[in-house]
Each structure stands twice: as C-alpha cells, then as structure tokens.
Design a protein around this motif. Structure first.
Motif, PDB file in Angstrom:
ATOM      1  N   SER A 147       0.821  -1.202   0.000  1.00  0.00           N
ATOM      2  CA  SER A 147       0.000   0.000   0.000  1.00  0.00           C
ATOM      3  C   SER A 147       0.859   1.258   0.000  1.00  0.00           C
ATOM      4  O   SER A 147       0.343   2.361  -0.207  1.00  0.00           O
ATOM      5  N   THR A 148       2.149   1.120   0.246  1.00  0.00           N
ATOM      6  CA  THR A 148       3.052   2.270   0.222  1.00  0.00           C
ATOM      7  C   THR A 148       3.182   2.780  -1.213  1.00  0.00           C
ATOM      8  O   THR A 148       3.541   2.010  -2.107  1.00  0.00           O
ATOM      9  N   PRO A 149       2.889   4.043  -1.454  1.00  0.00           N
ATOM     10  CA  PRO A 149       2.909   4.543  -2.834  1.00  0.00           C
ATOM     11  C   PRO A 149       4.322   4.784  -3.355  1.00  0.00           C
ATOM     12  O   PRO A 149       5.250   5.047  -2.584  1.00  0.00           O
ATOM     13  N   GLY A 150       4.474   4.673  -4.686  1.00  0.00           N
ATOM     14  CA  GLY A 150       5.696   5.101  -5.352  1.00  0.00           C
ATOM     15  C   GLY A 150       6.899   4.203  -5.183  1.00  0.00           C
ATOM     16  O   GLY A 150       8.029   4.639  -5.391  1.00  0.00           O
ATOM     17  N   VAL A 151       6.687   2.932  -4.834  1.00  0.00           N
ATOM     18  CA  VAL A 151       7.814   2.031  -4.589  1.00  0.00           C
ATOM     19  C   VAL A 151       8.216   1.313  -5.877  1.00  0.00           C
ATOM     20  O   VAL A 151       7.405   0.626  -6.500  1.00  0.00           O
ATOM     21  N   GLY A 152       9.466   1.484  -6.283  1.00  0.00           N
ATOM     22  CA  GLY A 152      10.037   0.726  -7.385  1.00  0.00           C
ATOM     23  C   GLY A 152      11.138  -0.167  -6.862  1.00  0.00           C
ATOM     24  O   GLY A 152      11.766   0.145  -5.848  1.00  0.00           O
ATOM     25  N   GLU A 153      11.370  -1.279  -7.531  1.00  0.00           N
ATOM     26  CA  GLU A 153      12.411  -2.205  -7.079  1.00  0.00           C
ATOM     27  C   GLU A 153      13.345  -2.564  -8.218  1.00  0.00           C
ATOM     28  O   GLU A 153      12.911  -2.753  -9.358  1.00  0.00           O
ATOM     29  N   ILE A 154      14.629  -2.639  -7.888  1.00  0.00           N
ATOM     30  CA  ILE A 154      15.641  -3.182  -8.792  1.00  0.00           C
ATOM     31  C   ILE A 154      16.002  -4.550  -8.238  1.00  0.00           C
ATOM     32  O   ILE A 154      16.420  -4.674  -7.092  1.00  0.00           O
ATOM     33  N   SER A 155      15.796  -5.586  -9.057  1.00  0.00           N
ATOM     34  CA  SER A 155      15.899  -6.955  -8.547  1.00  0.00           C
ATOM     35  C   SER A 155      17.063  -7.713  -9.173  1.00  0.00           C
ATOM     36  O   SER A 155      17.245  -7.701 -10.387  1.00  0.00           O
ATOM     37  N   THR A 156      17.830  -8.357  -8.306  1.00  0.00           N
ATOM     38  CA  THR A 156      18.841  -9.353  -8.698  1.00  0.00           C
ATOM     39  C   THR A 156      19.842  -8.823  -9.722  1.00  0.00           C
ATOM     40  O   THR A 156      20.229  -9.527 -10.649  1.00  0.00           O
ATOM     41  N   LEU A 157      20.289  -7.588  -9.546  1.00  0.00           N
ATOM     42  CA  LEU A 157      21.344  -7.068 -10.416  1.00  0.00           C
ATOM     43  C   LEU A 157      22.630  -7.837 -10.118  1.00  0.00           C
ATOM     44  O   LEU A 157      23.088  -7.886  -8.985  1.00  0.00           O
ATOM     45  N   HIS A 158      23.206  -8.480 -11.153  1.00  0.00           N
ATOM     46  CA  HIS A 158      24.450  -9.211 -10.943  1.00  0.00           C
ATOM     47  C   HIS A 158      25.237  -9.312 -12.244  1.00  0.00           C
ATOM     48  O   HIS A 158      24.674  -9.249 -13.332  1.00  0.00           O
ATOM     49  N   VAL A 159      26.548  -9.463 -12.066  1.00  0.00           N
ATOM     50  CA  VAL A 159      27.492  -9.511 -13.191  1.00  0.00           C
ATOM     51  C   VAL A 159      28.423 -10.703 -12.981  1.00  0.00           C
ATOM     52  O   VAL A 159      28.827 -11.009 -11.851  1.00  0.00           O
ATOM     53  N   HIS A 160      28.739 -11.379 -14.068  1.00  0.00           N
ATOM     54  CA  HIS A 160      29.675 -12.509 -14.005  1.00  0.00           C
ATOM     55  C   HIS A 160      30.998 -12.048 -13.385  1.00  0.00           C
ATOM     56  O   HIS A 160      31.494 -10.961 -13.710  1.00  0.00           O
TER      57      HIS A 160
END
Length: 301
Positions: free
Chosen positions: A72-85
């Motif tokens: 219910s919290t407004p304006g929430v964006g998520e960046i998920s599982t950013l990874h590099v070899h």
C-alpha cells in the motif's frame, strides 16, 4: 577488452540467464521455463522490465526493475537481482545495468527504490545513493534423507494445494504476509498478480506445496517452487488467529517431506533478520546459513 552491450532481455536468453544466476547466486531457484515465461509474459500491473549485459553473444549480467504493487506504500520501485559474471566485474557493466533499471523506474514515477546487495556489494550500492537497511538471511537444507512426514494434531488436516480453489490459497498467502517484516508492508497482494506470479508459475510444485485446514478453513501454507532437484520455499505463513499452534512448522515440514519423495535433494529459503519465528523453525528443521544480503533504500526526486 570485449565490448558489452546492455539490451532488453529476450525470452531466448533464459538458459544463459539461469546459468549466470547459478554462478553468482547458487541458492536462488528459478528454472529456464519459468524464467522464459517471466521475460515473455511479465506480471500484470508491475511494468516489469529486464536487461542483460551481452558480451559477444554471452550473457554476463542481468537486472530487472518493476513497480511494487504488493504494498500500500505509494511510489515504490524495485531493482531486482542485479548481478554480473565475476570475470566481467570492475568494467562498468553493473553501473550500466543499474542506470538502465533506474531510468525505467523514473519513467514509472517511482519516488523510492528498493534493492538488495551482498555485503561486498554495499560500497557499489552506497556509491549509487542507497542506504543499507535490513539483513536477509539465506539458508539451505539437505533433503537426503527426507524429513519425516509430521503427524498433525487432532482437528488439523494437511493437504496438497493441487486440486484446491486457488482463491482459497491466495487468501491464506495474502493475509499471512501482511505483517511480514520488510522495508514496506506486503499488504496489497492482488489476486490476478498472485495467480500469475505464484499459482501459474511453471516452477510451482502443487503436490509438495502444503496447506493446513482447520474446521474446513485453510489457515496455514508452505509453498514450494522447484527446478529439477532443487527447491525454494517461496512462502510459509499462518493466518494471525491461528498462530502459536505450530502450523507453520507443520506445513513446511510436510512440504519438504513430499518434495524430497518427488526427487528434490536441496531446499533453499530466505528470511528477514527480524523474522524470529521462521528463523527458529528453519533452525529446528536443520537449515544451515549459506549467504546473506542487505536490503537497500534510496529516495528519488
């Protein structure tokens, strides 16, 4: 040095994406089929998008970003599982993936961003404006031999989710998760999103996923997503009115037992540092720590 292109992920990238994740995060479980579907058919309402880092046709990095509509919290964006070899780190690949993900969240109007980082990646997160918040603990359990099938107390039935009305299962999942510890509450789990993400997930094992029924009402559950002989305990929870009776442990042990009889050899799970009841249950079941990550927060103007 090999040129690296940051481009939108394609469904045919799924095998390479899963192979890369197995190198960087061996305790995360999402198979090729479910990854392909995730890219080709993103969850409804999330404006989900993903990018890969492509080095001469080899996937060496990944990131996804989306609007969190489970809160219910407004304006929430998520960046998920950013990874590099590991062989391609220190060359700006992670930053390029991050920039693509953040630009997407800006177009969505996000005012705050959540992400996760291992301890060694916290300096990267801090350089990009994030503040570490909460520890997420990852654990593994060897299912050989299989845990014994628990004996439910009088008045309690343990059932597989296979054949059940998904709306009944969604109710337990959604209501149990409302007070799950985290940076934002999971208090708005829409049925259509849950149907796509959970019930219709190609990795969901409905025979191993287990619910507890009391007086005809589903009151607790433990969901299993698997890839071959590995599984992920997707969520274990109990309706607030039925807590304190050991039902979460009962359903989780039953789910682990059935999964083991169906060929799963290793089970993985994660818990917020503040989720003392589930951490205690997992310890009693024999889970061992394998890693931890930190949730990170940043405000967007």
């Amino acid at each position: 040095m090999t040129d690296v292109e940051i481009r939108p992920a394609r469904a045919e990238d799924a095998p390479a994406v899963v192979a890369l994740r197995a190198i960087v995060f061996p305790y995360l479980v999402r198979g090729v089929a479910s990854t392909r579907r995730m890219i080709a058919e993103p969850p409804p309402g999330e404006d989900w998008a993903a990018w890969v880092a492509d080095a001469d046709g080899q996937v060496v990095g990944w990131a996804s970003a989306y609007r969190n509509i489970q809160t219910s919290t407004p304006g929430v964006g998520e960046i998920s599982t950013l990874h590099v070899h590991p062989d391609h780190r220190g060359r700006g690949v992670g930053t390029a993936l991050f920039d693509a993900a953040l630009a997407h969240l800006r177009t969505l109007g996000s005012t705050r961003v959540l992400a996760n980082a291992r301890a060694e990646s916290l300096p990267f997160a801090q350089r990009h404006g994030f503040t570490a918040s909460r520890e997420m603990r990852y654990s593994a359990l060897d299912l050989d031999p299989a845990p014994p099938m628990p004996e439910p107390p009088p008045g309690v039935r343990l059932l597989p989710t296979a054949g059940l009305d998904p709306r009944r299962v969604h109710r337990v999942d959604a209501e149990s998760a409302r007070d799950e510890p985290g940076d934002v509450p999971t208090d708005a789990l829409d049925y259509d999103l849950w149907l796509h993400e959970c019930w219709e997930n190609l990795g969901l094992d409905r025979e191993a996923s287990t619910v507890a029924e009391v007086d005809g009402e589903l009151v607790a559950l433990s969901l299993v997503k698997r890839d071959g002989d590995r599984m992920w305990s997707d969520f274990t929870g109990t309706l607030p009115a039925y807590r304190g009776r050991g039902l979460a442990r009962l359903t989780k042990q039953a789910a682990l037992h059935v999964a083991a009889t169906r060929g799963v050899r290793t089970a993985y799970t994660s818990n917020d540092e503040a989720n003392a009841p589930m951490l205690a249950i997992n310890a009693r079941l024999g889970y061992r720590p394998v890693d931890s990550q930190w949730s990170c927060r940043r405000k967007l103007s």
